[in-house]
Design a protein around this motif. Structure first.
Motif: not given
Length: 403
Positions: A136-140
């Motif tokens: 999981t990772m933020s879009e940024r």
């Protein structure tokens, strides 16, 4: 009879001692304008194609013609390699905008299909970053992993996440390119691994300006290194960051003869504001040669700005002379210099007024030099003083009296 003679003599004496004097004769010559310096030879690369746009320096450099101030090499489309990822990021951010440069945005979960991209691009010899199943990772952060180390697996994964499929992404990319007038740019996949991703120097200058104006991409592209949970530590492939004024944007290569850099730079040249440069180099022989070509070009722009000495305090411009022999000079009252670019012509004008006192230091005019947007001014002053004639001179020079 004696009384008459004495009266006449007394009348002459009184007249001679009080009669008005002719104004001092003045000579003045406007100094010649300095000869312009030799025109600056911009160090445009000899190999590949290059183009440059400069904002903030129009008054010095002239306006860009069609968005480009200087160019070399062919204007035809070339493979752009990983500069493609900059376009991919812009298209994704149009569909999934972030509120600010630091807004993490929505969370992306990468499944097995995204994880398989690691192997796909590994066997192609492309740049990749870890993407374990369930990451999981933020879009940024995902955009940063795509742009900073230029990870191809993240570019495809993020494009699919944003649009649902590669076909939908490419349709959106074509729409975005058309909407921005980028008709000479072709994108067939999101990473740049395909040599069919092509663009022209002119289109890339426009893309560079769009990217630099996007706060999310501008901040990511200016980041030299970063550590992202799930992907790990990474360094920017644009290793010119922080050198020679370079502030961004994206390096890309497909091997020998296809090294590219789309870059921004801030050049402090001594003007009121730094110059904002957007440039592109396509088709360089090596990564290092591209870097050196860009730095040489930026240095040649800096070298074109210089200060020209104009006049020195006490420089003689003319004189005042009188019939009774008193003289004074007309001189420049202060040192003067002007900041200018290359061989910009310098013009000079001088205005003077009639002195009131004819005394040392009396300001009786000014000189103005103009070069491009800049002017420099120095006072014109009297050097020395005009002294009145002696009584004897008045009594013995009746022809010079009477005004």
């Amino acid at each position: 009879m004696i009384v008459v003679v004495l009266a006449a003599a007394g009348g002459y004496t009184g007249w001679a001692l009080t009669a008005p004097l002719s104004a001092p004769a003045a000579t003045a010559q406007t100094p010649a304008a300095p000869k312009p310096a030799a025109a600056v030879a911009l160090a445009l690369p000899a190999e590949g194609s290059a183009a440059l746009s400069v904002s903030g320096g129009d008054d010095y450099l002239g306006a860009d013609a069609g968005g480009i101030w200087a160019a070399s090499g062919s204007a035809d489309p070339r493979s752009i390699a990983s500069i493609s990822k900059l376009i991919t990021a812009l298209v994704v951010l149009e569909a999934k905008p972030l509120a600010s440069a630091d807004d993490p945005g929505p969370t992306i979960t990468f499944g097995k299909a995204a994880h398989d991209l690691y192997d796909k691009y590994y066997v192609m010899g492309a740049t990749i970053m870890p993407m374990p199943i369930g990451t999981t990772m933020s879009e940024r952060d995902a955009l940063a992993t795509m742009l900073i180390p230029s990870a191809c697996n993240y570019a495809e994964a993020v494009a699919t996440w944003a649009f649902g499929s590669q076909g939908a992404f490419l349709s959106a990319a074509r729409t975005w390119l058309a909407a921005n007038g980028l008709t000479a740019t072709t994108l067939v996949e999101p990473t740049g691994i395909s040599p069919r991703n092509t663009s022209t120097p002119a289109d890339l200058i426009a893309i560079g300006k769009i990217a630099a104006a996007n706060p999310v991409i501008a901040k990511i592209a200016a980041t030299q290194s970063l550590s992202v949970p799930g992907a790990g530590g990474m360094s920017n492939t644009n290793d010119l960051l922080g050198t020679g004024g370079v502030t961004g944007l994206k390096m890309g290569n497909l091997g020998d003869g296809a090294f590219n850099l789309l870059y921004t730079a801030s050049l402090d040249v001594g003007a009121a504001q730094p110059l904002a440069v957007t440039g592109v180099m396509l088709g360089g022989a090596t990564h290092d040669s591209v870097n050196q070509d860009v730095l040489r070009l930026l240095d040649s722009i800096r070298a074109g700005f210089h200060t020209v000495p104009l006049a020195t305090r006490g420089q003689r411009l003319g004189s005042f002379t009188t019939a009774w022999g008193s003289t004074a000079g007309l001189v420049v009252g202060a040192d003067a210099e002007i900041f200018t670019w290359s061989d910009t012509p310098i013009t000079v004008t001088m205005t003077t007024t009639t002195p009131v006192e004819y005394e040392e230091g009396e300001v009786v005019g000014s000189i103005t030099w103009t070069a491009g947007p800049n002017t420099a001014t120095a006072p014109v002053v009297i050097e020395g003083s005009i002294r009145p004639p002696t009584s004897w001179w008045r009594l013995t020079h009746p022809a010079e009296l009477g005004g």
